[in-house]
Design a protein around this motif. Structure first.
Motif, PDB file in Angstrom:
ATOM      1  N   ALA A   1     -21.879 -29.155 -14.425  1.00 33.93           N
ATOM      2  CA  ALA A   1     -22.248 -28.026 -13.565  1.00 33.93           C
ATOM      3  C   ALA A   1     -21.632 -28.185 -12.184  1.00 33.93           C
ATOM      4  O   ALA A   1     -21.268 -29.287 -11.764  1.00 33.93           O
ATOM      5  N   LEU A   2     -21.517 -27.052 -11.486  1.00 34.53           N
ATOM      6  CA  LEU A   2     -21.043 -27.077 -10.106  1.00 34.53           C
ATOM      7  C   LEU A   2     -22.103 -26.476  -9.202  1.00 34.53           C
ATOM      8  O   LEU A   2     -22.564 -25.354  -9.424  1.00 34.53           O
ATOM      9  N   ILE A   3     -22.502 -27.238  -8.197  1.00 30.44           N
ATOM     10  CA  ILE A   3     -23.408 -26.706  -7.174  1.00 30.44           C
ATOM     11  C   ILE A   3     -22.624 -26.684  -5.886  1.00 30.44           C
ATOM     12  O   ILE A   3     -22.209 -27.729  -5.372  1.00 30.44           O
ATOM     13  N   SER A   4     -22.398 -25.496  -5.361  1.00 33.81           N
ATOM     14  CA  SER A   4     -21.560 -25.421  -4.165  1.00 33.81           C
ATOM     15  C   SER A   4     -22.181 -24.528  -3.104  1.00 33.81           C
ATOM     16  O   SER A   4     -23.266 -23.976  -3.289  1.00 33.81           O
ATOM     17  N   ALA A   5     -21.459 -24.384  -2.003  1.00 35.20           N
ATOM     18  CA  ALA A   5     -22.106 -23.828  -0.829  1.00 35.20           C
ATOM     19  C   ALA A   5     -21.588 -22.472  -0.396  1.00 35.20           C
ATOM     20  O   ALA A   5     -22.230 -21.790   0.385  1.00 35.20           O
ATOM     21  N   SER A   6     -20.438 -22.098  -0.896  1.00 36.05           N
ATOM     22  CA  SER A   6     -19.876 -20.876  -0.333  1.00 36.05           C
ATOM     23  C   SER A   6     -18.695 -20.394  -1.151  1.00 36.05           C
ATOM     24  O   SER A   6     -17.927 -21.183  -1.686  1.00 36.05           O
ATOM     25  N   GLU A   7     -18.572 -19.100  -1.258  1.00 35.46           N
ATOM     26  CA  GLU A   7     -17.397 -18.528  -1.911  1.00 35.46           C
ATOM     27  C   GLU A   7     -16.307 -18.294  -0.872  1.00 35.46           C
ATOM     28  O   GLU A   7     -15.205 -17.877  -1.198  1.00 35.46           O
ATOM     29  N   GLU A   8     -16.644 -18.511   0.380  1.00 35.36           N
ATOM     30  CA  GLU A   8     -15.739 -18.139   1.455  1.00 35.36           C
ATOM     31  C   GLU A   8     -15.062 -19.333   2.119  1.00 35.36           C
ATOM     32  O   GLU A   8     -13.870 -19.316   2.384  1.00 35.36           O
ATOM     33  N   LEU A   9     -15.846 -20.356   2.408  1.00 39.76           N
ATOM     34  CA  LEU A   9     -15.298 -21.486   3.138  1.00 39.76           C
ATOM     35  C   LEU A   9     -14.196 -22.175   2.339  1.00 39.76           C
ATOM     36  O   LEU A   9     -14.372 -22.497   1.168  1.00 39.76           O
ATOM     37  N   SER A  10     -13.089 -22.423   3.019  1.00 40.63           N
ATOM     38  CA  SER A  10     -11.898 -22.924   2.330  1.00 40.63           C
ATOM     39  C   SER A  10     -12.171 -24.142   1.468  1.00 40.63           C
ATOM     40  O   SER A  10     -11.787 -24.195   0.304  1.00 40.63           O
ATOM     41  N   VAL A  11     -12.850 -25.132   2.033  1.00 36.48           N
ATOM     42  CA  VAL A  11     -13.004 -26.364   1.268  1.00 36.48           C
ATOM     43  C   VAL A  11     -13.810 -26.150  -0.005  1.00 36.48           C
ATOM     44  O   VAL A  11     -13.545 -26.764  -1.032  1.00 36.48           O
ATOM     45  N   TYR A  12     -14.797 -25.249   0.051  1.00 37.63           N
ATOM     46  CA  TYR A  12     -15.608 -25.016  -1.137  1.00 37.63           C
ATOM     47  C   TYR A  12     -14.865 -24.176  -2.163  1.00 37.63           C
ATOM     48  O   TYR A  12     -15.022 -24.360  -3.364  1.00 37.63           O
ATOM     49  N   LYS A  13     -14.053 -23.264  -1.691  1.00 38.95           N
ATOM     50  CA  LYS A  13     -13.207 -22.514  -2.612  1.00 38.95           C
ATOM     51  C   LYS A  13     -12.271 -23.470  -3.348  1.00 38.95           C
ATOM     52  O   LYS A  13     -12.125 -23.419  -4.565  1.00 38.95           O
ATOM     53  N   ASP A  14     -11.665 -24.364  -2.581  1.00 37.90           N
ATOM     54  CA  ASP A  14     -10.714 -25.295  -3.187  1.00 37.90           C
ATOM     55  C   ASP A  14     -11.393 -26.252  -4.156  1.00 37.90           C
ATOM     56  O   ASP A  14     -10.855 -26.580  -5.209  1.00 37.90           O
TER      57      ASP A  14
ATOM     58  N   ILE B   1     -26.330 -27.336   2.643  1.00 38.75           N
ATOM     59  CA  ILE B   1     -27.496 -28.082   3.130  1.00 38.75           C
ATOM     60  C   ILE B   1     -28.405 -28.429   1.959  1.00 38.75           C
ATOM     61  O   ILE B   1     -28.313 -27.846   0.890  1.00 38.75           O
ATOM     62  N   LYS B   2     -29.297 -29.380   2.213  1.00 35.39           N
ATOM     63  CA  LYS B   2     -30.156 -29.888   1.160  1.00 35.39           C
ATOM     64  C   LYS B   2     -30.924 -28.794   0.430  1.00 35.39           C
ATOM     65  O   LYS B   2     -30.971 -28.759  -0.801  1.00 35.39           O
ATOM     66  N   GLU B   3     -31.543 -27.914   1.206  1.00 34.83           N
ATOM     67  CA  GLU B   3     -32.393 -26.880   0.623  1.00 34.83           C
ATOM     68  C   GLU B   3     -31.614 -26.054  -0.395  1.00 34.83           C
ATOM     69  O   GLU B   3     -32.130 -25.708  -1.466  1.00 34.83           O
ATOM     70  N   VAL B   4     -30.397 -25.723  -0.033  1.00 33.33           N
ATOM     71  CA  VAL B   4     -29.572 -24.922  -0.933  1.00 33.33           C
ATOM     72  C   VAL B   4     -29.312 -25.683  -2.230  1.00 33.33           C
ATOM     73  O   VAL B   4     -29.451 -25.138  -3.333  1.00 33.33           O
ATOM     74  N   GLY B   5     -28.962 -26.947  -2.132  1.00 30.93           N
ATOM     75  CA  GLY B   5     -28.724 -27.751  -3.327  1.00 30.93           C
ATOM     76  C   GLY B   5     -29.966 -27.801  -4.203  1.00 30.93           C
ATOM     77  O   GLY B   5     -29.898 -27.695  -5.430  1.00 30.93           O
ATOM     78  N   TYR B   6     -31.091 -27.940  -3.538  1.00 32.94           N
ATOM     79  CA  TYR B   6     -32.366 -28.029  -4.253  1.00 32.94           C
ATOM     80  C   TYR B   6     -32.667 -26.741  -5.024  1.00 32.94           C
ATOM     81  O   TYR B   6     -32.926 -26.751  -6.214  1.00 32.94           O
TER      82      TYR B   6
ATOM     83  N   VAL C   1     -29.744 -31.629  -4.959  1.00 32.94           N
ATOM     84  CA  VAL C   1     -29.666 -31.682  -6.415  1.00 32.94           C
ATOM     85  C   VAL C   1     -30.528 -32.829  -6.935  1.00 32.94           C
ATOM     86  O   VAL C   1     -31.349 -32.667  -7.842  1.00 32.94           O
ATOM     87  N   TYR C   2     -30.358 -33.966  -6.321  1.00 35.79           N
ATOM     88  CA  TYR C   2     -31.092 -35.154  -6.753  1.00 35.79           C
ATOM     89  C   TYR C   2     -32.605 -34.930  -6.666  1.00 35.79           C
ATOM     90  O   TYR C   2     -33.348 -35.246  -7.592  1.00 35.79           O
ATOM     91  N   ASN C   3     -33.027 -34.359  -5.554  1.00 36.20           N
ATOM     92  CA  ASN C   3     -34.463 -34.150  -5.375  1.00 36.20           C
ATOM     93  C   ASN C   3     -35.029 -33.160  -6.390  1.00 36.20           C
ATOM     94  O   ASN C   3     -36.134 -33.353  -6.906  1.00 36.20           O
ATOM     95  N   ALA C   4     -34.261 -32.126  -6.667  1.00 34.71           N
ATOM     96  CA  ALA C   4     -34.722 -31.138  -7.662  1.00 34.71           C
ATOM     97  C   ALA C   4     -34.853 -31.800  -9.022  1.00 34.71           C
ATOM     98  O   ALA C   4     -35.851 -31.625  -9.725  1.00 34.71           O
ATOM     99  N   LEU C   5     -33.856 -32.576  -9.375  1.00 32.40           N
ATOM    100  CA  LEU C   5     -33.877 -33.278 -10.660  1.00 32.40           C
ATOM    101  C   LEU C   5     -35.078 -34.218 -10.748  1.00 32.40           C
ATOM    102  O   LEU C   5     -35.766 -34.298 -11.775  1.00 32.40           O
TER     103      LEU C   5
END
Lengths: 330, 330
Positions: free
Chosen positions: A180-193, A221-226, A253-257
DNA sequence: CTGTTAGCGCCTTCAG
DNA sequence: CTGAAGGCGCTAACAG
């Protein structure tokens, strides 16, 4: 506060002469020079750099704008940049955007008001508008970490796509098939890449790209990953590995798991980008791509100082090497 | 760069009028106001705050000087302070002393040159001289974390002696009898206090204070913790617990122990002060006294802003509460 | 409502 | 070697 006038009066000379000894100009009689220097010390005179900046058009100050200084990745970027700036007699002003584009805009504005000599920016905004004020006011700047599409400006970073490919590929080599992929943004360059690298790795190994396994949020941020992790596990079956696009997301992610009683890495593996302070944390947990944060900072500052002092305006792209570190989460 | 004169010329008015609309003064005809505002936008005018500071005698800037921003304890202090400053329309300038008193002195000087409105300082120097320039130039400041003996100035921190007592006492309750102290300085207030707390705890429980078990270095950094531990183990037998006076020292202690094949906590326990970023690090390792870093930052900033705006000059002592967190190292 | 005039603290010609 | 004069960009009385 004591000014150059006070000194001049007490010494019985003109302010010009005082200015000369302050700035170490030649052609001042030793005798008067000594007298003035003594006065300078006695009165505790400290020059007002705002006043001299007015004349010199230089503030010897550089602004560094980053998302969050409590993330050791950014803290190390900052340290690298500061170190280098100091060695060249520049002071650094810092701004924390907190991943908020409004704050980012404001910070850029106040820094222009202060007439900083240059700016290093790790942007949250993806819109070219954010750098417009800088360009309009001829303030040299270099982007770091995240790039902005269409900004033909100097940038320092790593090969995010390639590195994402590498770490996902590592998972595949470990026999993982549902990544799976958990990411932060469809816009920010590094996350797109990083997403592209993820998809390429899957495809190249003949694995399906399943949309249920791809969750993209708004901020790293953590909350988003969670939240994204929880959402994913509600709607689909358990993947056997998660690629979190940065360290804070990985913690979420870890905390949610953990909340759902899954064990890492026994039930599911996690990999991510960036580290928590390498070397200080006793037993680093996440298998991850480690970016050379401090080097990125100094490289960006070098580039910027060149622009400022040399006045050269080429826009360079600097890619630094990063490392894949295998740890306990896989 | 466009100035107030450019705008005035283009608008066919005087600079005063322009200044008025910029600063939202009343008594400007709507019509001319609109015309000027349009011009302001078109030209991308940004006021020069150095120039206005010259006349207003205010920079709306506060300097924060800390030992090392990559230590999450200090990063959190910074965040707390920055947050609060921003909400009051102040910008924050940051300086990293790197535990070097020369750099500290320089930073203070450049910040005075910039005529910051106030300073928050976590000093490495223990000499009153360090704050003299600040006092001489009437720049409000508050000390944070470490205090300076004889400086009757506002200070924000915790009860270091009491908390050290608490954590050493915890070790004693766990049955430890040979408790070593690894610390960073005989001069810095917090380390002096922590040592006192350590000694009090031993004495109160009727344990011997053995000099072989007390090693004091010069700076609270990993290398010092590492070297002191090795030195201690060469000259004396193994203690059953170590109290490291801060988090970085603790890492050094841990690494030295590991090099010598001792297991923590099976062979020997470690406790310390401060944390690595609570909540982000997956499984915090050290049993430690956790200081409310972010709160310390906001409290210090509050105090400072009061001084700046209210002009009140009482020197207050603020002690915040800290927590004892039991983790895996004991 | 708007402009003139004086600085804020410092640097930089240009004349001595 | 030293000083007078002008100006950096902006604000703040004080007059209109």
């Amino acid at each position: 506060m004591v000014t150059i006038y006070d000194i001049a009066r007490k010494a019985g000379v003109s302010i010009t002469t005082v200015s000369r000894v302050i700035n170490n100009h030649p052609y001042v009689k030793d005798e008067t020079k000594e007298k003035i220097e003594k006065l300078l010390k006695e009165t505790g005179y400290v020059p007002n750099s705002n006043a001299s900046s007015l004349v010199s058009k230089k503030t010897n100050t550089i602004a560094v704008i980053l998302p969050d200084i409590t993330n050791s990745f950014f803290a190390n970027i900052f340290r690298g940049a500061e170190e280098r700036a100091n060695s060249q007699n520049f002071t650094v002003i810092y701004g924390n955007t907190n991943e908020d584009s409004e704050r980012e805009k404001q910070y850029i504005n106040t820094f222009i008001e202060k007439r900083v000599d240059g700016v290093i920016l790790d942007p949250i905004s993806t819109d070219l508008d954010i750098i417009k004020p800088l360009e309009q006011n001829d303030i040299p700047f270099v982007l770091i970490d995240r790039n902005i599409k269409g900004a033909k400006k100097s940038h320092v970073g790593i090969h995010n796509k390639k590195e994402a490919f590498r770490i996902v590929n590592y998972l595949i080599e470990q026999g993982k098939k549902k990544i799976a992929l958990i990411s932060a943004s469809e816009e920010l360059s590094v996350y797109k890449d990083r997403k592209k690298g993820y998809i390429n790795a899957l495809k190249e190994s003949g694995l399906d790209v399943e949309n249920d396994y791809i969750k993209i949020g708004t901020k790293p941020i953590k909350e988003v990953g969670y939240n994204l992790t929880k959402k994913m596990l509600q709607s689909s079956k358990l993947p056997d590995a998660v690629f979190a696009a940065n360290n804070f997301l990985a913690v979420g992610v870890y905390n949610a798991l953990k909340d759902l009683d899954y064990r890492v890495p026994e039930d599911i593996s996690i990999v991510c980008f960036d580290d928590f302070d390498t070397g200080t944390v006793i037993s680093p947990f996440f298998t991850s791509i480690i970016q050379p944060a401090s080097k990125m900072g100094t490289a960006a500052m070098d580039l910027l100082l060149d622009k400022i002092e040399g006045g050269d305006n080429k826009s360079e792209q600097i890619y630094l090497k990063s490392e894949l570190c295998i740890r306990k989460s896989t």
